[in-house]
Design an enzyme around this catalytic site. Sequence first.
Site, PDB file in Angstrom:
ATOM      1  CG  HIS A  17      -1.557  -1.062   1.517  1.00 16.91           C
ATOM      2  ND1 HIS A  17      -2.924  -1.250   1.127  1.00 16.91           N
ATOM      3  CD2 HIS A  17      -1.417  -2.276   1.920  1.00 16.91           C
ATOM      4  CE1 HIS A  17      -3.690  -2.363   1.456  1.00 16.91           C
ATOM      5  NE2 HIS A  17      -2.492  -2.954   1.904  1.00 16.91           N
ATOM      6  CG  HIS A  56      -7.958  -8.065   4.258  1.00 13.47           C
ATOM      7  ND1 HIS A  56      -7.340  -7.188   4.561  1.00 13.47           N
ATOM      8  CD2 HIS A  56      -8.613  -8.641   5.575  1.00 13.47           C
ATOM      9  CE1 HIS A  56      -7.316  -7.145   6.027  1.00 13.47           C
ATOM     10  NE2 HIS A  56      -8.032  -7.695   6.483  1.00 13.47           N
ATOM     11  CG  ASP A 107      -0.502  -5.806   4.356  1.00 12.68           C
ATOM     12  OD1 ASP A 107      -1.082  -4.923   3.412  1.00 12.68           O
ATOM     13  OD2 ASP A 107      -1.393  -6.156   5.345  1.00 12.68           O
TER      14      ASP A 107
END
Length: 446
Positions: free
Chosen positions: A63, A179, A311
């Site tokens: 991200h 997720h 992540d």
Amino acid sequence: MSLTLIKNAQIVNEGKVFEGDVLIDGEFIVDIDSSISSKSANTKVIDAEGKYLIPGVIDDQVHFREPGLTHKANIETESRAAVAGGITSFIEMPNTVPQATTQELLEEKFENASKVSYANYSFMFGGTNDNLEELLKTDPKNVAGIKLFLGSSTGNMLVDNEEVLEKIFSSTKMLIAVHCEDEATIKANLESYLEQYGEDIPIEMHPKIRSEEACYLSSSKAIELAKKTGARLHVFHLSTEKETKLFTNKIPLEEKQITAEVCVHHLWFDESDYEKKGTFIKWNPAVKTEKDKEGLWKALLDDRIDIIATDHAPHTLKEKKQVYTKAPSGGPLVQHALPALLKANRQGKISIEKIVEKMSHNPAKIFKIEKRGFIKKGYYADLVLVDNASPWTVKKENILYKCGWSPFEGTTFYSKIIYTFVNGIAVYANGKFKDDVKGKRLVFNR
């Protein structure tokens, strides 16, 4: 075209470690042999004696916060940190502001990355309860996959309509990455702890709120649906031993329709670390018990888990220092993931060959990435040269993330990234960056 010759390296590739040379011509690997002579006076020669040469790491889940959340991070800063950590390609998630839930918004992210990313890149298209028509326009050759949030992390990106989920699973042949945390379970748990503690819930309760039950319930449902529909499913960031039993090692990776990933933090930390690290190790899914951590290691090593990822999800220090209910989940990891795994190698937990399999080969196989993830003739020269006997400690002054902190602060690693080649160019060399070269959009063999 420029020639680079890497000599006397300990080459790690496809389950073997062997001493040899690699010749790079322009963007590609053109020769691999026990001894290669310099072909031209203009060839740059790097003596890699005693050092590992591995394929560049492919991080399938990051991200980077752009657009809309760039006070935390952006593609330029985080891709720069990534190449310093040996990551040469990344796949970024759709929960930005605005979210990448239309083809137009998705392409805007690609266009931006082409101008600023140090590493190669792709982005996932975000599925919602009401964008199936748009989702089906996604080009499998040029986009990594479809991302579905089946947990409460991401507000209106939560896909909780079972009819819609089945339509998505039935309608697309693209890889669907999920997720998995059950929304209703988490909400009920949170309400119970709010009644007990108010807003300032002890961080140690995080794995009780985002519990094993919440993870398993969601993961098992997703897998059941994938089996029913024949969808190609990839389950992100397993965090419990119980979930590992949902996956198999009985068939070759190339034949698996359902694959799994574990993240560095779930292999490194457990609930005993909350006392010292607090909200700096608050992730979704939560870091859980030592038994869960050991179960994840076991499943990784016996090939029920296929990929190690980060992540990477940075937040500012100010945000992370808030009380439990306000402190966001996620932390920065791309710069330190490979050194952390190499420390685990030093501790005897995992072989260097297995690290390369899980961080380079398998992401390339699972996502069918064209000409990357291996040290092979004709492949892009995405390569990392590692000095495995060069101790260094993570400190504020050597952290490259825009957010300026790391959950690994104070940790001493023993492996240092010396060179990172992206498409044949030494984008990172001995602590310095080549700022005028950008990565390429990943292409997929589908």
